[in-house]
Design a protein around this motif. Structure first.
Motif, mmCIF file in Angstrom:
data_model
loop_
_atom_site.group_PDB
_atom_site.id
_atom_site.type_symbol
_atom_site.label_atom_id
_atom_site.label_comp_id
_atom_site.label_asym_id
_atom_site.label_seq_id
_atom_site.Cartn_x
_atom_site.Cartn_y
_atom_site.Cartn_z
ATOM 1 N N LEU A 220 0.825 -1.205 0.000
ATOM 2 C CA LEU A 220 0.000 0.000 0.000
ATOM 3 C C LEU A 220 0.861 1.258 0.000
ATOM 4 C CD1 LEU A 220 -2.829 -1.013 2.510
ATOM 5 C CD2 LEU A 220 -2.971 -0.877 0.023
ATOM 6 N N LEU A 221 1.892 1.283 0.830
ATOM 7 C CA LEU A 221 2.731 2.474 0.897
ATOM 8 C C LEU A 221 3.472 2.706 -0.413
ATOM 9 C CD1 LEU A 221 4.134 2.024 4.499
ATOM 10 C CD2 LEU A 221 2.515 3.781 3.742
ATOM 11 N N ARG A 222 3.943 1.638 -1.032
ATOM 12 C CA ARG A 222 4.659 1.790 -2.298
ATOM 13 C C ARG A 222 3.726 2.229 -3.418
ATOM 14 N NH1 ARG A 222 9.922 -0.618 -2.423
ATOM 15 N NH2 ARG A 222 10.443 -1.613 -0.433
ATOM 16 N N LEU A 223 2.430 1.979 -3.267
ATOM 17 C CA LEU A 223 1.436 2.444 -4.239
ATOM 18 C C LEU A 223 0.803 3.777 -3.822
ATOM 19 C CD1 LEU A 223 -0.340 -0.951 -5.037
ATOM 20 C CD2 LEU A 223 1.257 0.302 -6.501
ATOM 21 N N LYS A 224 1.339 4.400 -2.792
ATOM 22 C CA LYS A 224 0.853 5.680 -2.259
ATOM 23 C C LYS A 224 -0.609 5.578 -1.802
ATOM 24 C CE LYS A 224 3.895 8.528 -5.166
ATOM 25 N NZ LYS A 224 4.085 7.597 -6.292
ATOM 26 N N ALA A 225 -0.967 4.427 -1.259
ATOM 27 C CA ALA A 225 -2.282 4.262 -0.644
ATOM 28 C C ALA A 225 -2.138 4.458 0.859
ATOM 29 C CB ALA A 225 -2.839 2.877 -0.954
ATOM 30 N N ASN A 226 -3.257 4.656 1.525
ATOM 31 C CA ASN A 226 -3.171 4.901 2.971
ATOM 32 C C ASN A 226 -4.247 4.186 3.784
ATOM 33 O OD1 ASN A 226 -5.470 6.416 2.406
ATOM 34 N ND2 ASN A 226 -4.502 8.410 2.759
ATOM 35 N N THR A 227 -5.134 3.435 3.147
ATOM 36 C CA THR A 227 -6.292 2.890 3.861
ATOM 37 C C THR A 227 -6.476 1.416 3.548
ATOM 38 O OG1 THR A 227 -7.375 5.055 3.684
ATOM 39 C CG2 THR A 227 -8.767 3.198 4.291
ATOM 40 N N LEU A 228 -6.867 0.655 4.553
ATOM 41 C CA LEU A 228 -7.166 -0.768 4.366
ATOM 42 C C LEU A 228 -8.441 -1.136 5.094
ATOM 43 C CD1 LEU A 228 -6.252 -3.615 3.352
ATOM 44 C CD2 LEU A 228 -5.217 -3.925 5.613
ATOM 45 N N TRP A 229 -9.325 -1.845 4.376
ATOM 46 C CA TRP A 229 -10.389 -2.606 5.014
ATOM 47 C C TRP A 229 -9.899 -4.055 5.031
ATOM 48 C CZ3 TRP A 229 -15.421 -0.794 2.046
ATOM 49 C CH2 TRP A 229 -15.657 0.551 2.323
ATOM 50 N N PRO A 230 -9.730 -4.659 6.186
ATOM 51 C CA PRO A 230 -9.086 -5.974 6.250
ATOM 52 C C PRO A 230 -10.029 -7.122 5.910
ATOM 53 C CG PRO A 230 -9.670 -5.258 8.445
ATOM 54 C CD PRO A 230 -10.047 -4.127 7.516
#
Length: 813
Positions: A220-230
């Motif tokens: 996620l960080l390498r894709l510049k994302a910041n949110t996860l629904w697990p």
């Protein structure tokens, strides 16, 4: 060196690279002669910054083979720090050496630039400066990507590029703020991939646990994302059942949320200990309230987006209220109670979201009052078509708007859980429409098991980071660049061509939808004739030949990535189609042409073996067995049969007699192609546009301004003809009940009004076909005809106008 910073717009996705491998005047030497710049952080910076810095050290070593750290011998440094948390960087800013005025206070933004003599004894340092902890981390990972480390280095086994030297342009590089504030993924329906894989990969922890989520957070960080629904199915251990998961998310700066079915961060499938019927707010308000308060108390200190609302256990409808009015009143009470819990824990200002999913949208439209600072999360219909776009009143809400979008789905009418076949162009069109209508606060994609949705995930998150820079590129250009970064130099164009075929063919019918009846209905054959099916299979065969040519050009160290990202989905989708249509032809020809029937049976049986061999290779051989358990051909088992296709009946190979055959009889040769007007045949008036990369013909005609027209002419052969206009099953831009369009044929106006009611029979057929075939009432004689189109709805996307003999039924091809 003084750097000025402008952050009005995100960096363009197609910007030239700022890292190169041959020196130019003024460059910062990142690595050379076996030495790499030392990565330096401040002790008081965020833990995430230290994680990203360590990853950058590892990535530099992997790319260059150079020694990193204090022993590298390099006199250059890389300073990675957050404004206000790195004293050395703050001193440079205070001294006017770096102009960070527009960086300060910005959301998730960063700057990369070299500075000469930043401190005594340091000749030059490359600054990676973030506005906040994620901005700083994104800067470090952006540098990793620029030197040749893919975000998919672990999840798709893409090896790092190898370079002897690395140089950074002296020009300041500016990134951020992102287009969408909260951007991420939802791991869902994980029973057939992620869970069995994680259970084998990390047997020392319940799946999925911190070791799995650590890999997810890195991606996620390498894709510049910041949110996860697990992950949230019964097969999974609930995310918050292990406090280590939430603590890890906090370390990595990942904002945790939950799906619409899990209010207040509660995984009801795994955590609700009572009966499903007791999840009733009318009769058990105190019990449910205590259940929610427990989670608020345990997670109040973490950065969280709190899901408001109420549904039943495991994504079912609300228990208790019997009418929409009762449900509305209950939900409004639930909102008040949930927000009071947050206030009592001191987090009243924490982000909150409400998702009007499935039947809840009807409750919302019936007058449900949602607090103004709560984000409204709009959804697609589970098949990629967004049901509701923010209207004028919704766009001015302080909570803003978001989108929950499906790239994988378990549910009616038929699931798609195996291969990822949603075209990137559909993601662009639907998410672009949502953005244009003001849905800019939060985007979440349901990605199933992550694999094999790598490309779609990357494209979705690229749009979310930089909507204009990403959607301004032709889809084929973006796909080619993505493929080349994963598969090696010189592969992008060929890979993009193959993937264009892959999306086009599977858009007409997904591999998971290769039956033309619904579960519970009497089985029947597809509407394709044997000749039509053979033409479809010929297109798959041509795609496989192109794949075989590219396979020979793939470097050995990228063979695993090639198989995971391209070879398996392309080959498996082709084999699935061969299996289905050959088995169907075997049944159809048994009485009339037994020899040909058995030849088709042999094709089906071999295709079945091919599928088995491909899937075995994925699970057992690729990356030295790393992915065992990740891939299951749909349907993988007998669960959820009410919305999963049945396995085609394929004769056992050993039971097939070896009979001579001369091939199909001449009477079954392909028929002459019927006349049709494809999008590129139209002269487009102002506002009309060709939508690349979507539909059966490679492009769609997108609706323009109401007053503009698109015009074409056609000469029909002898006989009488009926015009069929093929539309994508999108939803009206004004949230109305129908898609509207005016078609003029030889000056006669025909109003097209297509009702769009989610869940009815017409919707079911449309999402399985990815097309609405609407017949116009007028019969046309042979000869020349003039056709013009007037848009009535900006959501209209036209695949073609087909002309069928008046006495023939509408067919799918």
């Amino acid at each position: 060196m003084t750097a000025s910073l402008a952050l009005a717009h995100p960096a363009q996705a197609a910007a030239p690279p700022f890292v190169h491998f041959e020196p130019a005047r003024g460059d910062f030497v990142l690595a050379k002669d076996g030495r790499a710049a030392q990565v330096v952080t401040a002790a008081g910076d965020h833990e995430l910054v230290h994680i990203a810095a360590q990853d950058l050290r590892s990535d530099l070593a992997a790319v260059t083979g150079a020694v990193t750290g204090a022993k590298s011998g390099s006199d250059a440094q890389i300073w990675i720090g957050t404004l206000g948390r790195n004293p050395a960087i703050d001193r440079l800013v205070a001294a006017g050496r770096i102009d960070a005025a527009k960086l300060r206070g910005a959301w998730e933004s960063f700057l990369i630039l070299p500075v000469s003599n930043p401190a005594p004894g340091v000749k030059q340092a490359l600054m990676v400066i973030g506005s906040d902890r994620r901005g700083t981390a994104y800067g470090a990972y952006e540098l990793s990507r620029a030197i040749g480390v893919s975000p998919w280095h672990w999840w798709a086994d893409v090896p790092p590029e190898r370079h002897q030297a690395l140089y950074v342009s002296p020009k300041a590089q500016r990134f951020g703020p992102p287009s969408v504030k909260y951007r991420g993924i939802f791991i869902n329906d994980e029973d057939w991939g992620l869970i069995p894989w994680a259970q084998g990969k990390f047997p020392d922890e319940p799946a999925p646990g911190p070791k799995t989520y650590r890999k997810v957070f890195d991606l996620l960080l390498r894709l510049k994302a910041n949110t996860l629904w697990p992950a949230m199915h019964k097969a999974s251990r609930a995310f918050n059942a292990d406090p280590g998961n939430a603590a890890l998310a906090e370390r990595y700066g990942i904002v945790m949320g939950t799906s619409h079915a899990e209010p207040m961060l509660r995984n009801n499938v795994g955590e609700w200990a009572g009966k499903a019927e007791d999840f009733n707010y009318l009769t058990n308000r105190d019990g449910i309230g205590d259940y929610w308060r427990e989670r608020v108390k345990s997670n109040a200190a973490h950065e969280t987006i709190w899901t408001l609302g109420l549904r039943g256990i495991h994504d079912s409808g609300m228990v208790g209220p019997k009418t929409d009015d009762e449900r509305r009143r209950t939900l409004e009470q639930v909102f008040a109670d949930q927000r009071a819990m947050l206030g009592q824990s001191g987090i009243a200002a924490a982000p909150q979201v409400f998702t009007p999913y499935k039947e809840v949208l009807d409750i919302y439209r019936a007058g449900l009052k949602v607090p103004d600072d709560v984000t409204l999360m709009w959804t697609d219909d589970n098949f990629g078509y967004i049901r509701h776009l923010p209207d004028a009143s919704e766009r001015v809400r302080t909570g803003g708007n978001g989108v929950y979008f499906h790239l994988s789905y378990l549910g009616a009418p038929l699931s798609y859980l195996w291969l990822s076949t949603t075209p990137p162009a559909l993601i662009r069109e639907e998410m672009g429409r949502a953005w244009d209508h003001g849905a800019r606060r939060m985007w979440i994609a349901n990605v199933g098991d992550i694999k094999p949705a790598e490309l779609q995930i990357d494209y979705f998150l690229s749009l979310a980071w930089d909507i204009e820079g990403t959607r301004s590129q032709p889809v084929g250009t973006w796909v080619g660049q993505w493929a080349e970064s994963a598969l090696g130099k010189g592969t992008g164009k060929a890979a993009a061509t193959i993937l264009d075929d892959y999306y086009r063919l599977n858009f007409a019918r997904r591999p998971e939808h290769l039956q033309w009846y619904l579960p519970g209905e009497k089985p029947h054959a597809s509407p394709l004739s044997i000749s039509e099916a053979d033409e479809r299979l010929a297109s798959f065969a041509a795609m496989e030949r192109r794949l075989a040519t590219l396979r020979r050009a793939i470097p050995a160290d990228r063979a695993d990535a090639f198989f995971e990202l391209l070879d398996y989905p392309v080959s498996a989708s082709a084999a699935a189609n061969r299996r289905f249509f050959a088995a169907e032809a075997h049944d159809a020809l048994r009485d009339a042409e037994p020899a040909e029937s058995w030849r088709r049976a042999h094709i089906a049986a071999e295709a079945n073996q091919t599928l088995s061999a491909l899937t075995t290779r994925f699970n057992r051989d690729i990356a030295a067995g790393k992915w065992r358990g990740i891939m299951a051909v749909e349907p993988a088992d007998g669960q959820w049969r009410s919305f999963r296709q049945a396995l085609p009946v394929v004769p056992a190979l050993v039971s097939i007699p070896d009979l001579p055959t001369t091939g199909r009889a001449a009477s079954n040769a392909p028929a002459t192609a019927l006349p049709q007007l494809r999008p590129d045949r139209f002269a487009r008036g102002k506002g009309w546009r060709l939508i690349d990369g979507l539909g059966r013909h490679g492009a769609l005609l997108g609706a323009g301004a109401t007053a503009a027209r698109a015009r074409a002419s056609i000469v029909l052969p002898a006989g009488q003809w009926r015009a069929i206009i093929d539309l994508l099953p999108s939803y009206p831009a004004d949230n109305g009940e129908s898609l509207r369009l005016t078609v003029m044929i030889d000056g006669e106006r025909h109003a097209v009004d297509v009702p769009r009611h989610t869940g009815d029979r017409a919707w079911t057929m449309a999402v399985l076909d990815n097309r609405i075939a609407h017949a116009l009432p007028a019969l046309l004689d042979a000869g020349s005809h003039e056709i013009s189109l007037e848009s009535g709805d900006a959501a209209v996307m036209i695949e073609a106008i087909r002309f069928l003999p008046a006495d023939k039924p509408i067919t799918p091809t």
